[in-house]
Design an enzyme around this catalytic site. Structure first.
Site, PDB file in Angstrom:
ATOM      1  N   GLY A  91     131.929  45.380 107.744  1.00  0.00           N
ATOM      2  CA  GLY A  91     132.449  44.323 109.354  1.00  0.00           C
ATOM      3  C   GLY A  91     132.519  44.625 110.788  1.00  0.00           C
ATOM      4  CG  ASN A 125     130.105  50.616 104.072  1.00  0.00           C
ATOM      5  OD1 ASN A 125     130.534  49.352 104.432  1.00  0.00           O
ATOM      6  ND2 ASN A 125     130.673  51.637 103.688  1.00  0.00           N
ATOM      7  CD  GLU A 126     128.266  44.821 103.616  1.00  0.00           C
ATOM      8  OE1 GLU A 126     128.453  45.345 104.116  1.00  0.00           O
ATOM      9  OE2 GLU A 126     126.420  44.000 103.423  1.00  0.00           O
ATOM     10  CG  LEU A 148     134.802  42.122 106.095  1.00  0.00           C
ATOM     11  CD1 LEU A 148     134.598  41.122 104.635  1.00  0.00           C
ATOM     12  CD2 LEU A 148     135.741  41.041 106.931  1.00  0.00           C
TER      13      LEU A 148
HETATM   14  C1  LIG Z   1     126.758  40.623 106.552  1.00  0.00           C
HETATM   15  C2  LIG Z   1     127.667  41.707 105.738  1.00  0.00           C
HETATM   16  C3  LIG Z   1     128.934  40.825 105.262  1.00  0.00           C
HETATM   17  C4  LIG Z   1     130.132  41.271 104.872  1.00  0.00           C
HETATM   18  C5  LIG Z   1     130.320  42.611 105.759  1.00  0.00           C
HETATM   19  C6  LIG Z   1     131.870  43.159 105.678  1.00  0.00           C
HETATM   20  C7  LIG Z   1     131.958  43.557 104.337  1.00  0.00           C
HETATM   21  C8  LIG Z   1     133.268  45.252 104.335  1.00  0.00           C
HETATM   22  O1  LIG Z   1     133.200  44.847 105.719  1.00  0.00           O
HETATM   23  S1  LIG Z   1     133.830  45.682 102.669  1.00  0.00           S
HETATM   24  C9  LIG Z   1     135.081  47.015 103.919  1.00  0.00           C
HETATM   25  C10 LIG Z   1     133.937  48.228 104.638  1.00  0.00           C
HETATM   26  N1  LIG Z   1     134.445  49.258 105.032  1.00  0.00           N
HETATM   27  C11 LIG Z   1     134.883  50.138 104.200  1.00  0.00           C
HETATM   28  O2  LIG Z   1     134.302  50.542 103.104  1.00  0.00           O
HETATM   29  C12 LIG Z   1     135.459  51.631 105.647  1.00  0.00           C
HETATM   30  C13 LIG Z   1     135.929  52.491 104.493  1.00  0.00           C
HETATM   31  N2  LIG Z   1     136.624  53.276 105.256  1.00  0.00           N
HETATM   32  C14 LIG Z   1     136.413  54.215 105.343  1.00  0.00           C
HETATM   33  O3  LIG Z   1     134.979  54.212 105.748  1.00  0.00           O
HETATM   34  C15 LIG Z   1     137.292  55.116 106.430  1.00  0.00           C
HETATM   35  O4  LIG Z   1     138.411  54.810 106.738  1.00  0.00           O
HETATM   36  C16 LIG Z   1     136.831  54.918 107.855  1.00  0.00           C
HETATM   37  C17 LIG Z   1     136.185  55.582 108.667  1.00  0.00           C
HETATM   38  C18 LIG Z   1     136.976  54.117 108.998  1.00  0.00           C
HETATM   39  C19 LIG Z   1     138.397  55.851 108.642  1.00  0.00           C
HETATM   40  O5  LIG Z   1     137.831  57.303 108.317  1.00  0.00           O
HETATM   41  P1  LIG Z   1     139.174  57.887 108.335  1.00  0.00           P
HETATM   42  O6  LIG Z   1     139.989  58.240 110.233  1.00  0.00           O
HETATM   43  O7  LIG Z   1     139.880  59.500 108.175  1.00  0.00           O
HETATM   44  O8  LIG Z   1     140.651  57.245 107.467  1.00  0.00           O
HETATM   45  P2  LIG Z   1     141.188  56.811 106.526  1.00  0.00           P
HETATM   46  O9  LIG Z   1     140.561  56.924 105.518  1.00  0.00           O
HETATM   47  O10 LIG Z   1     142.158  58.330 105.566  1.00  0.00           O
HETATM   48  O11 LIG Z   1     141.429  55.324 106.202  1.00  0.00           O
HETATM   49  C20 LIG Z   1     143.176  55.564 106.802  1.00  0.00           C
HETATM   50  C21 LIG Z   1     143.688  54.655 106.153  1.00  0.00           C
HETATM   51  O12 LIG Z   1     143.186  53.251 106.538  1.00  0.00           O
HETATM   52  C22 LIG Z   1     143.084  52.590 104.873  1.00  0.00           C
HETATM   53  N3  LIG Z   1     141.675  51.892 105.005  1.00  0.00           N
HETATM   54  C23 LIG Z   1     140.744  52.197 105.599  1.00  0.00           C
HETATM   55  N4  LIG Z   1     139.427  51.199 105.688  1.00  0.00           N
HETATM   56  C24 LIG Z   1     139.433  49.912 105.450  1.00  0.00           C
HETATM   57  C25 LIG Z   1     139.439  48.645 104.648  1.00  0.00           C
HETATM   58  N5  LIG Z   1     138.377  48.460 105.043  1.00  0.00           N
HETATM   59  N6  LIG Z   1     140.756  48.083 104.448  1.00  0.00           N
HETATM   60  C26 LIG Z   1     141.511  47.977 104.449  1.00  0.00           C
HETATM   61  N7  LIG Z   1     142.558  48.968 103.952  1.00  0.00           N
HETATM   62  C27 LIG Z   1     141.137  50.480 104.739  1.00  0.00           C
HETATM   63  C28 LIG Z   1     142.246  54.031 103.855  1.00  0.00           C
HETATM   64  O13 LIG Z   1     143.302  52.983 102.814  1.00  0.00           O
HETATM   65  C29 LIG Z   1     144.107  54.134 104.799  1.00  0.00           C
HETATM   66  O14 LIG Z   1     145.458  53.781 104.232  1.00  0.00           O
HETATM   67  P3  LIG Z   1     146.090  54.832 103.577  1.00  0.00           P
HETATM   68  O15 LIG Z   1     145.215  55.681 102.490  1.00  0.00           O
HETATM   69  O16 LIG Z   1     147.334  53.690 103.214  1.00  0.00           O
HETATM   70  O17 LIG Z   1     146.601  55.382 104.898  1.00  0.00           O
END
Ligand SMILES: CCCC/C=C\CC(=O)SCCNC(=O)CCNC(=O)[C@H](O)C(C)(C)COP(=O)(O)OP(=O)(O)OC[C@H]1O[C@@H](n2cnc3c(N)ncnc32)[C@H](O)[C@@H]1OP(=O)(O)O
Length: 179
Positions: A144, A168-169, A99
């Site tokens: 997500g 991991n949320e 998400l």
């Molecule tokens: C039954 C379940 C119901 C609930 C379900 C879902 C809940 C959720 O989904 S909550 C969201 C959980 N997601 C995460 O925790 C993911 C976090 N991100 C990561 O682990 C890494 O970014 C990832 C492995 C996906 C990619 O790594 P990299 O390739 O090294 O990229 P970056 O970390 O440098 O990220 C690039 C850029 O994207 C932004 N980002 C990453 N994830 C998210 C996100 N989920 N939402 C919005 N933005 C995200 C990150 O901040 C970076 O932005 P900038 O710094 O502006 O470049």
């Protein structure tokens, strides 16, 4: 982008015992973005569509992204020639970051409600699909992203120790609301 034209569904649907009223119209009403985050290629000869997630940088599931995804799944669902759907990513190293946390951080309860409804619509649509659905997970797929792939019938993940998948949320303090 959808390679073939198709009528949008205006029917009510029943998915896993739940009634959802005119989902595509609801999704369509929300879909104000002109940018294309989903690319669909449909192969008539095999009856299989490939849906590529192309929302840079990490295919985070924003309201626009979810809306476009739902509309495209529904279009394929309506096409009786489409028997299978492969969901994969165009982004390097990431299937989906889950998400888009910026959609829920500091937003009003109404906006959060709209967002969570779109999340629910996404997984119900994939889980309830009559197509054979396969997630080709070619990168990390936390939270997500994991949910999205779990709603498919089959999952195949690229064998790379740097790619992670899981729910991991709660580490972020996010709990799915009661549906
Ligand atoms: C039954 C379940 C119901 C609930 C379900 C879902 C809940 C959720 O989904 S909550 C969201 C959980 N997601 C995460 O925790 C993911 C976090 N991100 C990561 O682990 C890494 O970014 C990832 C492995 C996906 C990619 O790594 P990299 O390739 O090294 O990229 P970056 O970390 O440098 O990220 C690039 C850029 O994207 C932004 N980002 C990453 N994830 C998210 C996100 N989920 N939402 C919005 N933005 C995200 C990150 O901040 C970076 O932005 P900038 O710094 O502006 O470049």
């Amino acid at each position: 982008m959808y390679a073939r034209s198709g009528l949008l569904s205006q029917r009510s649907c029943s998915s896993h015992g739940r009634e959802c009223a005119t989902p595509v119209l609801a999704a369509q009403r929300r879909n104000n973005s002109t940018a294309t985050k989903i690319a669909v290629e449909f192969d008539q000869s095999t009856g299989v569509a490939v849906m590529r997630l192309q929302g840079p940088p990490v295919n985070s599931l924003s309201l626009d992204f979810l809306t476009e995804l739902c509309i495209n799944v529904e279009k394929l669902e309506m096409d009786k020639n489409c028997r299978g759907l492969i969901l994969t990513s165009s982004q390097p190293k990431v299937f989906s970051a889950g998400l888009d946390i910026m959609e829920i951080y500091g937003k009003s309860p109404e906006r959060c409600g709209e967002f969570w409804r779109a999340v629910q619509e996404m997984w119900l649509k994939l889980y309830g699909s009559s197509m054979v659905t396969i997630a080709a997970i070619n990168g990390s797929s936390p939270a997500g992203g994991c949910l999205m792939s779990m709603t498919c019938d089959y999952r195949i993940m690229a064998d790379n120790p740097r790619y992670s998948i899981g729910l991991n949320e709660t580490q972020l303090g996010i709990v799915a609301p009661f549906w």
